[in-house]
Every structure is written in C-alpha cells, then in structure tokens.
Design a protein around this motif. Structure first.
Motif, PDB file in Angstrom:
ATOM      1  N   VAL A 272       0.840  -1.199   0.000  1.00  0.00           N
ATOM      2  CA  VAL A 272       0.000   0.000   0.000  1.00  0.00           C
ATOM      3  C   VAL A 272       0.875   1.250   0.000  1.00  0.00           C
ATOM      4  O   VAL A 272       2.058   1.209   0.350  1.00  0.00           O
ATOM      5  CB  VAL A 272      -0.937   0.029   1.223  1.00  0.00           C
ATOM      6  CG1 VAL A 272      -1.874  -1.167   1.214  1.00  0.00           C
ATOM      7  CG2 VAL A 272      -0.136   0.066   2.530  1.00  0.00           C
ATOM      8  N   GLY A 273       0.277   2.365  -0.396  1.00  0.00           N
ATOM      9  CA  GLY A 273       1.001   3.621  -0.418  1.00  0.00           C
ATOM     10  C   GLY A 273       0.087   4.761  -0.814  1.00  0.00           C
ATOM     11  O   GLY A 273      -1.116   4.563  -1.025  1.00  0.00           O
ATOM     12  N   PRO A 274       0.611   5.974  -0.948  1.00  0.00           N
ATOM     13  CA  PRO A 274      -0.198   7.143  -1.277  1.00  0.00           C
ATOM     14  C   PRO A 274      -0.704   7.111  -2.717  1.00  0.00           C
ATOM     15  O   PRO A 274      -0.176   6.385  -3.565  1.00  0.00           O
ATOM     16  CB  PRO A 274       0.767   8.310  -1.059  1.00  0.00           C
ATOM     17  CG  PRO A 274       2.122   7.711  -1.254  1.00  0.00           C
ATOM     18  CD  PRO A 274       2.036   6.317  -0.731  1.00  0.00           C
ATOM     19  N   ALA A 275      -1.705   7.933  -2.980  1.00  0.00           N
ATOM     20  CA  ALA A 275      -2.355   7.934  -4.291  1.00  0.00           C
ATOM     21  C   ALA A 275      -1.412   8.271  -5.423  1.00  0.00           C
ATOM     22  O   ALA A 275      -1.545   7.735  -6.536  1.00  0.00           O
ATOM     23  CB  ALA A 275      -3.526   8.923  -4.272  1.00  0.00           C
ATOM     24  N   ASP A 276      -0.430   9.142  -5.181  1.00  0.00           N
ATOM     25  CA  ASP A 276       0.448   9.551  -6.277  1.00  0.00           C
ATOM     26  C   ASP A 276       1.320   8.409  -6.782  1.00  0.00           C
ATOM     27  O   ASP A 276       1.851   8.469  -7.901  1.00  0.00           O
ATOM     28  CB  ASP A 276       1.302  10.755  -5.883  1.00  0.00           C
ATOM     29  CG  ASP A 276       2.145  10.525  -4.635  1.00  0.00           C
ATOM     30  OD1 ASP A 276       2.196   9.378  -4.153  1.00  0.00           O
ATOM     31  OD2 ASP A 276       2.747  11.501  -4.153  1.00  0.00           O
TER      32      ASP A 276
END
Length: 396
Positions: A272-276
């Motif tokens: 998982v990670g940030p939208a960018d």
C-alpha cells in the motif's frame, strides 16, 4: 435471417428480440441457465439467472410469439468465467467477468451452438452499434446512449463473431426509451430493475465469495518501503487502487490515505502507499484482438518507421472515461498479440487483468488484457505475478 435471441429475462433483451422480429427475421428465443444453484427469486436488482428470470424470459417470448428454449450452460460458465475469475484474483490480477462471459459463453458457446443449429446470427440486448462499410466489413461502435454503452465489454468478441451478432438497441437514446417501448409492446419486464454487480455473486460480497472458494491465506500488508502496517486474510481479496477495507493498524506518517499499489501473490503480500504512487502513463497488454486487417500493414510500417498508431483513445474500465493515447509499435516484428499504449494523460490505479479497449472516435479498433503498467518516468508498477500454487475450491 434465422436469429437466435438471447433472452435474459430483462427488459433489454426482450426489446432487442422484439426489434429483431420487427425487422423480419425468423427469431427463436433462448434463455441461458448459467448458475448451478439458481434461487427462485432474485435479491432485488442483484444477480441474474434465477428461476424468476427464466419465467420472465418465457413470458416475453410468449408476447412476441416466438419459440422459446432454456439451455443449461452452467458447466461451461463455471469452467470458464467463474474459474477464470478465481484464477485471476489468485494471481493478483483484477478480471472483468462480463468480458470473459462475452468471450467464452455468449459469443463463443452460444454463438457456436446457434450456427451449428442453422442460425445465421445471435441477437442480444447489449447497447452497442454495428456499422457496415461499403466493402461489407462490420465495425463495432459505441452506443448512441453513452451512459449505457457496452462496447467496452463486447470488444473481446473479435471481428468474426461480430459478423454474426445483432445489437438492436445500439441507437436507443436512453434506457427510459427502452422501458417505454417494452410497456407499449405489453412486455411485463418493462419496469423490472436492472441487474448489477457480478451475476454469480448475488449478495454483492465479492471478498466473501473469494474467501469461500480460495480459503483463508493470512499474510502481511506492507508499505512501499517494506514496513508491515497490517495483516490480511488473503491477498487475492485486494485490487490495485483499493482504499476501503484495508484495516491498517498503523496510519501513514504523513496522515495521507493509503491505497493498494500492488498485490504480490507469491509472497502473499499486499503493498500500500499514497495515491500519487498509483499514477501511470504507459500500459502494456497481451491477448490482443484487432478489428481491422489494416492494422497488420500499420504494424509493419510503424515498426520500420518507429511511429505509433494515433490519435486514439483507450478505456480501462467498463464505466471509465476514455483517455487520449498512442499505440506504440510492437517491440518485435509480427508481435500483434501484444500492445503497449502511451497515455497522453496519466491514469491512476490501472490493474493487471483489466480489459484495455482502443477506440478511434466511437469505433472499437482493438482490445487486450492489461499485464503491467509503468509510472510516469518509467518506474515499473503493478506487474502481476503468477502464484506458486493457487488452490481453487469449487462447489458441486
């Protein structure tokens, strides 16, 4: 022509069959029984293939005055559509079962059986248009009603099967028009709610369906640096771009929401990670189907000149917006079944397994299945892996 009309029990297929009758075709109605465990009644507007649907199809055929049959295609549906759905999720990909149903059942098994019985074409209630050129070549186009357009899920059928298909609802202005026409014809399904979600997951609980068939497989949820931020009961239940249902035990240091960046089935891990980090500008796909034999000439010319096929637009979701793009030349001469697309506008959350459809205006040029994507700047992103071993539980 002798036409086999697929009657689902809904309003669209009933009106499509009625229009085929009006066009002077010799029409026979058939209802495809696709579920092995059909309920007597549908649950609201979820699911399909219930005994109620078969009854509605029969009543529509009676009103139209056409012969009616029920064909049990449940084993073929289970062995192709459902099995593919499970295998794709187990491999960390995100399939579209409607695309696979059109590929394997409606425009393969059903059409092949129809042709063997002497029919000339199959008629369905899909919203798409067929345009015939002066040379007799048939083109697949978007429906007049963009909100109901189903060319995206039909693109997989290919030109040979398109030549044997009728879509009488392609020029309908709206679903309301279809319902009004059904009511005027005395069809009792005129006010019947549309089915939605995955037809063989009638309760809408896709994760529950996967868990029941694939079993619990606990593993880790990690961030893009590899730090454990949560756990899961099966990596197969996640898809690229997903935000809800992650149940992360540790919030992000910057407080931003996190999304699924990729699924790693071999390691049974969800990243998982940030939208960018979901942004991509290049999509690679395989198993391509092209609708114009001129593609072969373009492919050879483009490979020599280093150019691309464009301007075109591509769509990666059934109800997604088209994005301007250029189809890159094949990496090797004759590699027609593989596609690389450069997006003119970045997209977010494109998952392996999704269908990629290439358009020129409203016309479908081709279709392929996404294998991997690249982030802006060329960083590899969301490449599906094959699982070491996927155990699929099927029900009798």
């Amino acid at each position: 022509m002798r036409v086999l009309a697929a009657l689902s029990g809904g309003v669209d297929s009933a009106v499509a069959a009625a229009r085929a009758v009006d066009a002077g075709h010799e029409v026979v109605g058939v209802h495809m029984a696709l579920s092995r465990t059909r309920d007597q009644l549908r649950t609201g507007s979820r699911g399909c293939c219930s005994i109620e649907d078969a009854g509605d199809a029969r009543r529509a055929a009676d009103v139209l005055g056409i012969p009616y049959y029920v064909w049990d295609l449940s084993q073929r549906f289970e062995e192709t559509v459902v099995a593919d759905f499970l295998a794709e999720y187990a491999a960390g990909r995100t399939p579209n079962p409607c695309v696979r149903c059109n590929e394997h059942v409606k425009f393969a098994t059903l059409l092949d059986k129809a042709l063997a019985l002497g029919f000339d074409a199959v008629c369905t209630g899909h919203y798409a248009r067929v345009v015939e050129r002066a040379d007799g070549t048939r083109e697949l186009h978007r429906a007049r009603d963009a909100a109901k357009d189903q060319s995206y899920v039909l693109a997989v059928m290919g030109p040979d099967r398109l030549a044997r298909s009728l879509f009488p609802l392609g020029d309908v202005s709206s679903k309301d028009e279809t319902r009004r026409e059904a009511a005027e014809r005395g069809l009792s399904v005129s006010a019947k709610p549309d089915s939605y979600d995955i037809c063989f997951v009638a309760d809408g609980d896709t994760q529950g369906f996967l868990r029941d068939r694939l079993g619990a497989q606990p593993g880790e949820v990690v961030d893009s640096r590899g730090e454990v931020v949560g756990t899961h009961d099966g990596a197969y239940a996640y898809t690229v771009g997903q935000r809800r249902g992650l149940a992360l035990g540790r919030p992000a240091a910057d407080g931003r929401p996190r999304y699924v960046l990729r699924v790693e089935p071999v390691a049974n891990r969800v990243v998982v990670g940030p939208a960018d980090e979901l942004v991509v500008d290049r999509v690679l796909a395989d198993r391509a189907v092209w609708y114009d034999d001129r593609y072969d000439a373009w492919r050879d010319d483009a490979a020599r000149a280093g150019g691309g096929l464009g301007p075109v637009s591509v769509q990666v979701r059934a109800h997604g917006a088209p994005v301007a793009a250029t189809v890159e030349p094949p990496a090797r001469h004759g590699e027609v079944d593989r596609v690389a697309v450069r997006l003119h506008e970045p997209l977010r959350g494109v998952a392996p397994g999704q269908s990629l459809v290439v358009y020129a205006g409203t016309r479908v040029l081709g279709q392929a299945t996404v294998t991997s994507t690249e982030r802006v700047g060329g960083t590899a992103q969301a490449t599906a892996q094959a699982p070491a071993q996927a155990v699929v539980r099927t029900t009798a």
